[in-house]
Design a protein around this motif. Structure first.
Motif, PDB file in Angstrom:
ATOM      1  N   GLU A 123       6.564   6.015   1.045  1.00 12.93           N
ATOM      2  CA  GLU A 123       6.098   5.576   2.356  1.00 12.93           C
ATOM      3  C   GLU A 123       5.029   4.514   2.116  1.00 12.93           C
ATOM      4  O   GLU A 123       3.972   4.790   1.540  1.00 12.93           O
ATOM      5  CB  GLU A 123       5.506   6.752   3.132  1.00 12.93           C
ATOM      6  N   VAL A 124       5.300   3.273   2.549  1.00  5.81           N
ATOM      7  CA  VAL A 124       4.414   2.162   2.237  1.00  5.81           C
ATOM      8  C   VAL A 124       4.034   1.410   3.506  1.00  5.81           C
ATOM      9  O   VAL A 124       4.670   1.552   4.556  1.00  5.81           O
ATOM     10  CB  VAL A 124       5.076   1.176   1.248  1.00  5.81           C
ATOM     11  N   VAL A 125       2.984   0.608   3.388  1.00  2.00           N
ATOM     12  CA  VAL A 125       2.586  -0.352   4.416  1.00  2.00           C
ATOM     13  C   VAL A 125       2.459  -1.711   3.731  1.00  2.00           C
ATOM     14  O   VAL A 125       1.739  -1.841   2.727  1.00  2.00           O
ATOM     15  CB  VAL A 125       1.261   0.037   5.087  1.00  2.00           C
ATOM     16  N   LEU A 126       3.157  -2.710   4.273  1.00  5.58           N
ATOM     17  CA  LEU A 126       3.117  -4.060   3.727  1.00  5.58           C
ATOM     18  C   LEU A 126       2.067  -4.872   4.481  1.00  5.58           C
ATOM     19  O   LEU A 126       2.160  -5.019   5.706  1.00  5.58           O
ATOM     20  CB  LEU A 126       4.487  -4.724   3.833  1.00  5.58           C
ATOM     21  N   HIS A 127       1.084  -5.384   3.771  1.00  6.86           N
ATOM     22  CA  HIS A 127      -0.007  -6.142   4.372  1.00  6.86           C
ATOM     23  C   HIS A 127       0.225  -7.630   4.116  1.00  6.86           C
ATOM     24  O   HIS A 127       0.184  -8.071   2.954  1.00  6.86           O
ATOM     25  CB  HIS A 127      -1.355  -5.721   3.780  1.00  6.86           C
ATOM     26  N   ASP A 128       0.495  -8.384   5.175  1.00  8.89           N
ATOM     27  CA  ASP A 128       0.704  -9.826   5.052  1.00  8.89           C
ATOM     28  C   ASP A 128      -0.623 -10.494   4.694  1.00  8.89           C
ATOM     29  O   ASP A 128      -1.619 -10.347   5.406  1.00  8.89           O
ATOM     30  CB  ASP A 128       1.252 -10.404   6.352  1.00  8.89           C
ATOM     31  N   ARG A 129      -0.634 -11.253   3.610  1.00  3.76           N
ATOM     32  CA  ARG A 129      -1.879 -11.849   3.118  1.00  3.76           C
ATOM     33  C   ARG A 129      -2.300 -13.071   3.924  1.00  3.76           C
ATOM     34  O   ARG A 129      -3.441 -13.511   3.825  1.00  3.76           O
ATOM     35  CB  ARG A 129      -1.719 -12.207   1.640  1.00  3.76           C
ATOM     36  N   GLU A 144       0.856  -1.185   0.000  1.00  7.59           N
ATOM     37  CA  GLU A 144       0.000   0.000   0.000  1.00  7.59           C
ATOM     38  C   GLU A 144       0.889   1.231   0.000  1.00  7.59           C
ATOM     39  O   GLU A 144       1.729   1.411   0.882  1.00  7.59           O
ATOM     40  CB  GLU A 144      -0.914   0.008   1.216  1.00  7.59           C
ATOM     41  N   LEU A 145       0.715   2.076  -1.010  1.00  3.49           N
ATOM     42  CA  LEU A 145       1.499   3.305  -1.106  1.00  3.49           C
ATOM     43  C   LEU A 145       0.761   4.430  -0.391  1.00  3.49           C
ATOM     44  O   LEU A 145      -0.282   4.903  -0.845  1.00  3.49           O
ATOM     45  CB  LEU A 145       1.737   3.681  -2.574  1.00  3.49           C
ATOM     46  N   LYS A 146       1.299   4.830   0.751  1.00  2.48           N
ATOM     47  CA  LYS A 146       0.714   5.933   1.507  1.00  2.48           C
ATOM     48  C   LYS A 146       1.058   7.282   0.885  1.00  2.48           C
ATOM     49  O   LYS A 146       0.201   8.155   0.750  1.00  2.48           O
ATOM     50  CB  LYS A 146       1.203   5.873   2.956  1.00  2.48           C
ATOM     51  N   LYS A 147       2.331   7.430   0.518  1.00  2.00           N
ATOM     52  CA  LYS A 147       2.770   8.717  -0.013  1.00  2.00           C
ATOM     53  C   LYS A 147       4.015   8.522  -0.856  1.00  2.00           C
ATOM     54  O   LYS A 147       4.931   7.796  -0.462  1.00  2.00           O
ATOM     55  CB  LYS A 147       3.063   9.708   1.127  1.00  2.00           C
ATOM     56  N   PHE A 148       4.008   9.164  -2.013  1.00  3.39           N
ATOM     57  CA  PHE A 148       5.210   9.190  -2.845  1.00  3.39           C
ATOM     58  C   PHE A 148       5.890  10.541  -2.670  1.00  3.39           C
ATOM     59  O   PHE A 148       5.249  11.585  -2.760  1.00  3.39           O
ATOM     60  CB  PHE A 148       4.875   8.957  -4.317  1.00  3.39           C
ATOM     61  N   ILE A 149       7.195  10.519  -2.411  1.00  4.01           N
ATOM     62  CA  ILE A 149       7.950  11.737  -2.104  1.00  4.01           C
ATOM     63  C   ILE A 149       8.980  11.951  -3.199  1.00  4.01           C
ATOM     64  O   ILE A 149       9.739  11.031  -3.539  1.00  4.01           O
ATOM     65  CB  ILE A 149       8.663  11.609  -0.740  1.00  4.01           C
ATOM     66  N   VAL A 150       8.997  13.134  -3.758  1.00  5.40           N
ATOM     67  CA  VAL A 150      10.020  13.500  -4.728  1.00  5.40           C
ATOM     68  C   VAL A 150      10.575  14.855  -4.335  1.00  5.40           C
ATOM     69  O   VAL A 150       9.828  15.789  -4.044  1.00  5.40           O
ATOM     70  CB  VAL A 150       9.459  13.503  -6.168  1.00  5.40           C
ATOM     71  N   ASP A 151      11.902  14.954  -4.300  1.00  3.18           N
ATOM     72  CA  ASP A 151      12.578  16.198  -3.944  1.00  3.18           C
ATOM     73  C   ASP A 151      13.405  16.647  -5.136  1.00  3.18           C
ATOM     74  O   ASP A 151      13.890  15.814  -5.918  1.00  3.18           O
ATOM     75  CB  ASP A 151      13.475  15.981  -2.720  1.00  3.18           C
ATOM     76  N   TYR A 152      13.567  17.959  -5.281  1.00  7.86           N
ATOM     77  CA  TYR A 152      14.215  18.508  -6.470  1.00  7.86           C
ATOM     78  C   TYR A 152      15.413  19.366  -6.097  1.00  7.86           C
ATOM     79  O   TYR A 152      15.485  19.947  -5.022  1.00  7.86           O
ATOM     80  CB  TYR A 152      13.224  19.362  -7.278  1.00  7.86           C
ATOM     81  N   TYR A 153      16.352  19.438  -7.050  1.00  7.41           N
ATOM     82  CA  TYR A 153      17.450  20.397  -6.939  1.00  7.41           C
ATOM     83  C   TYR A 153      16.919  21.800  -7.263  1.00  7.41           C
ATOM     84  O   TYR A 153      15.785  21.969  -7.712  1.00  7.41           O
ATOM     85  CB  TYR A 153      18.578  20.039  -7.903  1.00  7.41           C
ATOM     86  N   SER A 154      17.775  22.783  -7.063  1.00  6.41           N
ATOM     87  CA  SER A 154      17.368  24.164  -7.353  1.00  6.41           C
ATOM     88  C   SER A 154      17.069  24.359  -8.833  1.00  6.41           C
ATOM     89  O   SER A 154      16.311  25.254  -9.207  1.00  6.41           O
ATOM     90  CB  SER A 154      18.474  25.131  -6.914  1.00  6.41           C
ATOM     91  N   THR A 155      17.652  23.522  -9.701  1.00  6.97           N
ATOM     92  CA  THR A 155      17.392  23.615 -11.137  1.00  6.97           C
ATOM     93  C   THR A 155      16.062  23.005 -11.515  1.00  6.97           C
ATOM     94  O   THR A 155      15.610  23.153 -12.649  1.00  6.97           O
ATOM     95  CB  THR A 155      18.500  22.899 -11.916  1.00  6.97           C
ATOM     96  N   GLY A 156      15.426  22.298 -10.565  1.00  5.77           N
ATOM     97  CA  GLY A 156      14.181  21.618 -10.864  1.00  5.77           C
ATOM     98  C   GLY A 156      14.349  20.152 -11.190  1.00  5.77           C
ATOM     99  O   GLY A 156      13.372  19.440 -11.378  1.00  5.77           O
ATOM    100  N   ALA A 206       7.016   0.800   6.148  1.00  6.67           N
ATOM    101  CA  ALA A 206       8.394   0.833   5.638  1.00  6.67           C
ATOM    102  C   ALA A 206       8.556   2.052   4.750  1.00  6.67           C
ATOM    103  O   ALA A 206       7.581   2.602   4.215  1.00  6.67           O
ATOM    104  CB  ALA A 206       8.723  -0.448   4.865  1.00  6.67           C
ATOM    105  N   ARG A 207       9.803   2.471   4.605  1.00  6.69           N
ATOM    106  CA  ARG A 207      10.154   3.562   3.693  1.00  6.69           C
ATOM    107  C   ARG A 207      11.149   3.003   2.677  1.00  6.69           C
ATOM    108  O   ARG A 207      12.167   2.419   3.054  1.00  6.69           O
ATOM    109  CB  ARG A 207      10.767   4.741   4.454  1.00  6.69           C
ATOM    110  N   ILE A 208      10.857   3.201   1.428  1.00  9.18           N
ATOM    111  CA  ILE A 208      11.685   2.657   0.350  1.00  9.18           C
ATOM    112  C   ILE A 208      12.265   3.820  -0.444  1.00  9.18           C
ATOM    113  O   ILE A 208      11.527   4.692  -0.918  1.00  9.18           O
ATOM    114  CB  ILE A 208      10.864   1.742  -0.572  1.00  9.18           C
ATOM    115  N   GLU A 209      13.574   3.841  -0.556  1.00  9.37           N
ATOM    116  CA  GLU A 209      14.268   4.853  -1.335  1.00  9.37           C
ATOM    117  C   GLU A 209      15.161   4.161  -2.357  1.00  9.37           C
ATOM    118  O   GLU A 209      15.419   2.958  -2.277  1.00  9.37           O
ATOM    119  CB  GLU A 209      15.118   5.760  -0.432  1.00  9.37           C
ATOM    120  N   VAL A 210      15.653   4.949  -3.296  1.00  9.70           N
ATOM    121  CA  VAL A 210      16.627   4.429  -4.254  1.00  9.70           C
ATOM    122  C   VAL A 210      17.877   3.994  -3.491  1.00  9.70           C
ATOM    123  O   VAL A 210      18.408   4.749  -2.674  1.00  9.70           O
ATOM    124  CB  VAL A 210      16.970   5.491  -5.308  1.00  9.70           C
ATOM    125  N   ASN A 211      18.325   2.774  -3.739  1.00  8.11           N
ATOM    126  CA  ASN A 211      19.481   2.151  -3.075  1.00  8.11           C
ATOM    127  C   ASN A 211      19.222   1.806  -1.607  1.00  8.11           C
ATOM    128  O   ASN A 211      20.156   1.422  -0.896  1.00  8.11           O
ATOM    129  CB  ASN A 211      20.728   3.042  -3.166  1.00  8.11           C
TER     130      ASN A 211
END
Length: 725
Positions: A292-298, A272-284, A306-311
């Motif tokens: 920001e996700v929630v993992l639901h065990d089936r 479940e994706l609660k929120k997608f976060i994108v941050d920018y440089y000054s150039t845009g 959990a929070r998932i970022e690049v790397n």
């Protein structure tokens, strides 16, 4: 006869088996396999994998595209022949290890103390001297010195009565046994890496399509409607796929891309994706993607945030979840159709990105509107020089090249390098009744491209692999396209064109010279009609209007020597008449006429260029975005990779093995100690004749220095064959 034949069969079997084992365990066979794997890996790197057949046809042609598909070069790493080569490499390397490991371990335990004393004189590195001590004492002293230096030593006492020609002591020592262990480690590493690659590759997934009744899905539609034979169990031991999850939604099925379709992988949990976060440089430019996700065990219903970022992936139930990229999650858009043809009418429409298409009818043409993409951030490079992309992706930035290669002519001005966010854009497709589609990308707000006149950028391309070409429509003082649309509508009206010509004549012709008025009226009316597309320059002309129609008229009716002068006059007349058309369109809307100043002239110039280019615009309307509600989505890569740890272990063994083979030298040392009287036929004086031989697997300057050191340490010799007083 039958017995002889049977005997031949009995012997041929073992011979064939030995020959096969010899072939598979040979170094030449392994090197050949590695060479093929390297070539295949190069192909897999250079040639884009898992692309559609149309992309290969467009890039290489139908013959090569079919050849790539037949040879599985478009999916090298999951091709049956690539997996078979890896399997053969595992077998070959394993046989090498099996054949050589017992001999290596035997050799590591062997000191070769039984070597004949006379044989030591055949070694290239040897020394002889006489020691002032008894053979037994010398043997013990030398043995202790070698042990303290890290050598493994074995002493052997020989007596002439036990079958030896001479009596004495043999000191046998060895060091650097790790060199041979490095061979085992390096070859074992190859086996482990290949096994890990097979486990984490496509082999297990493919095996389920071969033996477990699963098949690749080649259709379309909703994921929930895909039949069970195209779905893999959550207990699948290894897989790697992608899953798109919009904000506020959940996803539990990953897509495994195959060369001939897709397979669906059921996950043991939903994301479940609660929120997608994108941050920018000054150039845009974006610098951070996070989810920001929630993992639901089936099975248990447990919820794990959990929070998932690049790397920085998340892990749950043996499945790694990586932040792969981001996409649109079904944003809502409101569009307004701007007429680009005389018969077109404006209208409003609402849609969802990636959602159902809309049937539109404008004029005689019926089209299907497909909502393709919403991009809120578009950072473009307006610098001089080469292009880096089409302006359609925040990760491929250089719009200026595409503006300069838009439909029709453009003013190309040099500007210093600058990155700018030029605002949201809408991407859509218009598909005709025959199923052919063109792709469009229009920017929501006007952009100043450097000449001071803001323009709306309307992009179009025929094929996905082509860059966008842009039509530049000027924005009026209200920041809209209304003035351009009114001017184009007025230009299409014959009465308005007549009134504009009369206004121009009244301003341009001296009342004292009425004879000039009629001639100028005819020229202005003819030029305006040609530009408006209501009159063809010649019978076979395909041009509808604009500057191209004027050029065709000049080519057909004016001698070549007179075209430059006549063209300059005609352009000046036409610009003045078009300025009157512009003001008439404003008056019809209840607006004041524009003054004849630089700002008005800049708008007119760009409007005339846009009208001229619009005759080549391949759609009756341009869809301009008026409002949107963005819904973002994360694209996650989910992977269960049991072979990962196997590969890590293989890499560690490979490093250790290569280090041992390259930097560890295997050395062996023998010292034969015999009573000196026995050696020279004297009476025996309690001295010892010593003969030392040194052997190394790889002779270097270091081995020469070590030999000199051993001579000095063990035999007190400075140089070979010379005793120290």
């Amino acid at each position: 006869m039958s017995v002889s034949t049977h005997g031949l069969r009995v012997h041929r079997g073992p011979q064939a088996l030995r020959a096969a084992v010899e072939l598979f365990s040979s170094m030449r066979f392994a090197i050949a396999l590695l060479t093929v794997i390297c070539i295949a890996s190069i192909i897999g790197t250079v040639l884009k994998q898992h692309e559609s057949i149309n992309n290969y046809v467009n890039q290489f042609g139908p013959f090569w595209a079919e050849l790539f598909r037949a040879a599985k070069l478009d999916s090298v790493y999951s091709a049956w022949w690539f997996l078979l080569i890896l399997l053969f490499l595992v077998i070959s390397t394993s046989l090498c290890i099996a054949r050589n490991t017992p001999r290596i371990f035997v050799d590591l335990k062997t000191f070769k103390e039984g070597i004949r004393a006379q044989s030591l004189k055949a070694f290239g590195q040897r020394a002889e001297t006489r020691l002032d001590e008894a053979p037994a004492a010398a043997a013990n002293r030398i043995g202790q010195l070698l042990v303290s230096g890290g050598w493994k030593v074995k002493l052997q006492q020989r007596e002439a009565a036990h079958g030896h020609a001479d009596a004495g002591w043999m000191v046998a020592a060895r060091a650097g046994g790790a060199h041979k262990l490095g061979y085992i480690a390096a070859h074992s590493a190859i086996v482990l890496v290949c096994i890990g690659g097979l486990l984490d590759g496509d082999l297990v997934v493919r095996a389920q399509t071969w033996f477990n009744g699963k098949s690749v899905f080649t259709g379309g539609g909703m994921i929930a409607d895909v039949p069970p034979q195209h779905r893999l169990s959550p207990r699948n031991p290894t897989f790697r796929g992608n899953i798109l999850v919009p904000e506020g939604a959940q996803g539990s099925v990953a897509i495994l891309q195959q060369s001939d379709g897709v397979l669906l992988q059921e996950l043991p949990f939903s994301i479940e994706l609660k929120k997608f976060i994108v941050d920018y440089y000054s150039t845009g430019m974006p610098k951070l993607f996070a989810s920001e996700v929630v993992l639901h065990d089936r099975e248990t219903g447990a919820q794990v945030p959990a929070r998932i970022e690049v790397n920085h992936p998340a892990s749950y139930k043996g499945v790694e979840i990586y932040q792969s990229s981001f996409d649109d999650g079904g944003s809502k858009v409101k569009l307004k159709a701007v007429p680009m043809a005389a018969a077109a009418k404006p209208f409003d429409v609402e849609g969802v990105i990636g959602g159902p298409s809309t049937e539109i009818t404008n004029g005689k043409e019926k089209l299907t509107l497909e909502y393709a993409a919403l991009r809120v951030i578009n950072v473009e490079n307006f610098a001089d020089g080469g292009a880096m992309g089409s302006g359609a992706d925040v990760r491929k930035v250089d719009l200026r090249h595409d503006i300069e290669s838009r439909l029709g002519a453009a003013n190309k001005t040099s500007k210093p390098k600058v990155l700018r966010n030029i605002g949201p854009s809408i991407g859509y497709k218009l598909r005709d009744a025959a199923g052919q589609a063109r792709e469009y990308q229009n920017y929501m707000v006007p952009v100043d491209t450097g000449d001071g006149q803001p323009v709306f950028l309307l992009g179009m391309r025929e094929k996905p692999e082509e860059p966008f070409r842009y039509l530049r429509v000027p924005a009026d003082d209200q920041g809209s396209m209304d003035s351009f649309v009114r001017m184009r509508t007025a230009l299409a009206d014959a009465d308005t064109r007549t009134r504009a010509v009369e206004r121009y004549i009244a301003k341009a012709v001296d009342p004292k010279r009425p004879e000039m008025a009629e001639q100028l009226r005819v020229s202005a009316a003819r030029a305006l009609a040609l530009f408006a597309g209501s009159e063809r320059a010649k019978a076979d002309a395909a041009t509808k209007g604009g500057w191209q129609a004027i050029a065709e008229f000049m080519e057909a009716n004016v001698p070549e020597t007179e075209r430059e002068r006549a063209g300059a006059v005609l352009v000046r007349i036409l610009n003045d008449v078009l300025f009157e058309v512009l003001n008439l369109s404003r008056e019809g809307a209840g607006l004041a006429a524009l003054p004849s100043d630089q700002k008005s002239q800049a708008f007119l110039t760009q409007a005339v260029l846009a009208i001229s280019d619009a005759y080549f615009y391949p759609a009756p309307v341009a869809m301009m975005m008026t409002d949107f509600t963005q819904v973002q989505a994360s694209v996650f890569q989910v992977a269960r990779a049991p072979g990962k740890n196997v590969v890590y272990l293989g890499c560690l063994l490979l490093i250790v093995g290569i280090f041992a083979m390259l930097y560890v030298r295997e050395r062996r040392l023998w010292v034969w100690l015999a009573p000196s009287g026995q050696s020279d036929g004297g009476d025996g004086d309690n001295t010892t004749a010593a003969t030392m031989a040194f052997s190394v697997n790889r002779k270097t300057m270091d081995s020469d220095r070590e030999f000199e050191h051993l001579k000095h340490k063990l035999l007190a010799l400075k140089k070979e064959g010379q005793a120290t007083p």
